[in-house]
Design a protein around this motif. Sequence first.
Motif, PDB file in Angstrom:
ATOM      1  N   ASP A 266      42.330  45.304  32.890  1.00 53.18           N
ATOM      2  CA  ASP A 266      41.296  45.747  33.841  1.00 53.18           C
ATOM      3  C   ASP A 266      40.020  46.200  33.131  1.00 53.18           C
ATOM      4  OD1 ASP A 266      43.001  45.176  35.869  1.00 53.18           O
ATOM      5  OD2 ASP A 266      43.641  47.257  36.190  1.00 53.18           O
ATOM      6  N   ASP A 267      40.156  46.866  31.977  1.00 52.22           N
ATOM      7  CA  ASP A 267      38.959  47.438  31.354  1.00 52.22           C
ATOM      8  C   ASP A 267      38.102  46.409  30.607  1.00 52.22           C
ATOM      9  OD1 ASP A 267      40.675  46.994  29.276  1.00 52.22           O
ATOM     10  OD2 ASP A 267      40.662  49.052  28.491  1.00 52.22           O
ATOM     11  N   VAL A 268      38.533  45.161  30.484  1.00 52.32           N
ATOM     12  CA  VAL A 268      37.675  44.185  29.786  1.00 52.32           C
ATOM     13  C   VAL A 268      36.781  43.400  30.751  1.00 52.32           C
ATOM     14  CG1 VAL A 268      39.249  43.929  27.828  1.00 52.32           C
ATOM     15  CG2 VAL A 268      39.286  42.216  29.641  1.00 52.32           C
ATOM     16  N   ILE A 269      36.960  43.570  32.071  1.00 53.65           N
ATOM     17  CA  ILE A 269      36.080  42.875  33.017  1.00 53.65           C
ATOM     18  C   ILE A 269      35.339  43.925  33.829  1.00 53.65           C
ATOM     19  CG2 ILE A 269      35.997  41.373  35.038  1.00 53.65           C
ATOM     20  CD1 ILE A 269      38.037  39.677  33.940  1.00 53.65           C
ATOM     21  N   ASN A 270      34.001  43.801  33.879  1.00 51.93           N
ATOM     22  CA  ASN A 270      33.248  44.816  34.618  1.00 51.93           C
ATOM     23  C   ASN A 270      33.152  44.446  36.101  1.00 51.93           C
ATOM     24  OD1 ASN A 270      31.067  43.092  35.024  1.00 51.93           O
ATOM     25  ND2 ASN A 270      29.823  43.977  33.385  1.00 51.93           N
ATOM     26  N   GLU A 271      32.474  45.319  36.859  1.00 48.29           N
ATOM     27  CA  GLU A 271      32.433  45.158  38.317  1.00 48.29           C
ATOM     28  C   GLU A 271      31.689  43.891  38.748  1.00 48.29           C
ATOM     29  OE1 GLU A 271      29.165  47.482  36.676  1.00 48.29           O
ATOM     30  OE2 GLU A 271      31.328  47.710  36.506  1.00 48.29           O
ATOM     31  N   ARG A 272      30.857  43.307  37.841  1.00 46.67           N
ATOM     32  CA  ARG A 272      30.131  42.074  38.183  1.00 46.67           C
ATOM     33  C   ARG A 272      30.844  40.813  37.658  1.00 46.67           C
ATOM     34  NH1 ARG A 272      24.801  41.895  35.948  1.00 46.67           N
ATOM     35  NH2 ARG A 272      25.584  43.233  34.303  1.00 46.67           N
ATOM     36  N   GLY A 273      32.062  40.971  37.160  1.00 44.53           N
ATOM     37  CA  GLY A 273      32.828  39.807  36.706  1.00 44.53           C
ATOM     38  C   GLY A 273      32.503  39.378  35.288  1.00 44.53           C
ATOM     39  N   TYR A 274      31.724  40.192  34.557  1.00 50.22           N
ATOM     40  CA  TYR A 274      31.437  39.870  33.156  1.00 50.22           C
ATOM     41  C   TYR A 274      32.465  40.520  32.247  1.00 50.22           C
ATOM     42  CZ  TYR A 274      26.854  38.092  34.503  1.00 50.22           C
ATOM     43  OH  TYR A 274      25.845  37.364  35.059  1.00 50.22           O
ATOM     44  N   ILE A 275      32.764  39.823  31.150  1.00 47.36           N
ATOM     45  CA  ILE A 275      33.653  40.412  30.143  1.00 47.36           C
ATOM     46  C   ILE A 275      32.876  41.500  29.396  1.00 47.36           C
ATOM     47  CG2 ILE A 275      34.963  39.969  28.028  1.00 47.36           C
ATOM     48  CD1 ILE A 275      36.182  38.512  30.429  1.00 47.36           C
ATOM     49  N   ASN A 276      33.499  42.652  29.229  1.00 53.29           N
ATOM     50  CA  ASN A 276      32.900  43.762  28.485  1.00 53.29           C
ATOM     51  C   ASN A 276      33.308  43.623  27.014  1.00 53.29           C
ATOM     52  OD1 ASN A 276      32.440  46.210  27.186  1.00 53.29           O
ATOM     53  ND2 ASN A 276      32.695  47.384  29.079  1.00 53.29           N
ATOM     54  N   ILE A 277      32.326  43.192  26.213  1.00 56.08           N
ATOM     55  CA  ILE A 277      32.650  42.849  24.817  1.00 56.08           C
ATOM     56  C   ILE A 277      33.026  44.082  23.988  1.00 56.08           C
ATOM     57  CG2 ILE A 277      30.309  42.910  23.863  1.00 56.08           C
ATOM     58  CD1 ILE A 277      31.547  39.884  22.905  1.00 56.08           C
ATOM     59  N   ASP A 278      32.504  45.261  24.407  1.00 52.02           N
ATOM     60  CA  ASP A 278      32.867  46.485  23.674  1.00 52.02           C
ATOM     61  C   ASP A 278      34.341  46.835  23.886  1.00 52.02           C
ATOM     62  OD1 ASP A 278      30.315  46.965  22.565  1.00 52.02           O
ATOM     63  OD2 ASP A 278      29.631  47.627  24.543  1.00 52.02           O
ATOM     64  N   GLN A 279      34.865  46.459  25.034  1.00 47.25           N
ATOM     65  CA  GLN A 279      36.292  46.683  25.294  1.00 47.25           C
ATOM     66  C   GLN A 279      37.140  45.561  24.701  1.00 47.25           C
ATOM     67  OE1 GLN A 279      37.699  49.273  26.597  1.00 47.25           O
ATOM     68  NE2 GLN A 279      35.810  50.328  27.160  1.00 47.25           N
ATOM     69  N   LEU A 280      36.598  44.357  24.755  1.00 45.56           N
ATOM     70  CA  LEU A 280      37.364  43.200  24.265  1.00 45.56           C
ATOM     71  C   LEU A 280      37.606  43.290  22.761  1.00 45.56           C
ATOM     72  CD1 LEU A 280      38.613  40.456  25.105  1.00 45.56           C
ATOM     73  CD2 LEU A 280      36.432  39.398  24.472  1.00 45.56           C
ATOM     74  N   GLN A 281      36.566  43.694  22.010  1.00 46.84           N
ATOM     75  CA  GLN A 281      36.642  43.818  20.548  1.00 46.84           C
ATOM     76  C   GLN A 281      37.232  42.567  19.891  1.00 46.84           C
ATOM     77  OE1 GLN A 281      38.894  47.581  20.229  1.00 46.84           O
ATOM     78  NE2 GLN A 281      36.949  48.519  19.664  1.00 46.84           N
ATOM     79  N   PRO A 282      36.603  41.387  20.144  1.00 52.42           N
ATOM     80  CA  PRO A 282      37.179  40.148  19.619  1.00 52.42           C
ATOM     81  C   PRO A 282      37.069  40.062  18.091  1.00 52.42           C
ATOM     82  CG  PRO A 282      34.999  39.722  20.501  1.00 52.42           C
ATOM     83  CD  PRO A 282      35.327  41.154  20.843  1.00 52.42           C
TER      84      PRO A 282
END
Length: 208
Positions: free
Chosen positions: A166-182
């Motif tokens: 849940d925490d890697v996708i924001n409310e607008r459907g974008y991936i949150n790269i700070d959470q993803l930490q690829p």
Amino acid sequence: MELDPSTINQREMYKLMIGGIVPRPIAWVSTLNREGIRNLAPFSFFNGVSSSPPALSIAFSHTSDRADGRKDTLRNILDTQEFVVNVVNETNVVVMNETATNFPEEVDEFAIAGVTSTPALLVKPPRVAEAPICFECTLHTSVPVGEGPGSATLVIGLIKHIYAHDDVINERGYINIDQLQPIGRLAGHGYCTIGRRFDLTRKTYQPD
Ligand SMILES: Cc1cc2nc3c(=O)[nH]c(=O)nc-3n(C[C@H](O)[C@H](O)[C@H](O)COP(=O)(O)O)c2cc1C
């Protein structure tokens, strides 16, 4: 310097490609063999292909460890038509590396690496619970490219379902790269995290 591939041996060519095509995302691929034994291994010749149909690609290099040249993951995909791509990030990168060993086919790589497996929704291979995003895929096509050492089989998979924390996708459907930490793959034993980021807007061609 100009480099002509026809004059470069396969190992040197490989070095140029893994050094020049960087950073690469890492697909941590879970599969089942015909007997249902779980397999897990990383592959960085990996990318997206299309969004309609949603598809991704992975290239499996020829291995001299197997008589048919096929790595266990490739053989399992060809046999069962199903796989899951688990995305590698800062949290799971060290354990991912444990699964890159060329274990015999009968070894359960989830168990050996201590990775938590959890059922996927639409395919039989489990997904990795520690992965922030998982793409459940069925085989679309496999394309052999060359023969013998240095050759590969390109697999295109159709994405049938996506699991995302849940925490890697924001409310607008974008991936949150700070959470993803690829994590990106570099040459040799090199890896990288996301460094400096910036935006560039793209202009649309306007005829006079
Ligand atoms: C980060 C990373 C990326 C890798 N990328 C690839 C790749 O793109 N293609 C490939 O054939 N092998 C790649 N490998 C090597 C495989 O993971 C390795 O051969 C593994 O043992 C294959 O497992 P399997 O036989 O269970 O499929 C990579 C290894 C690491 C650590």
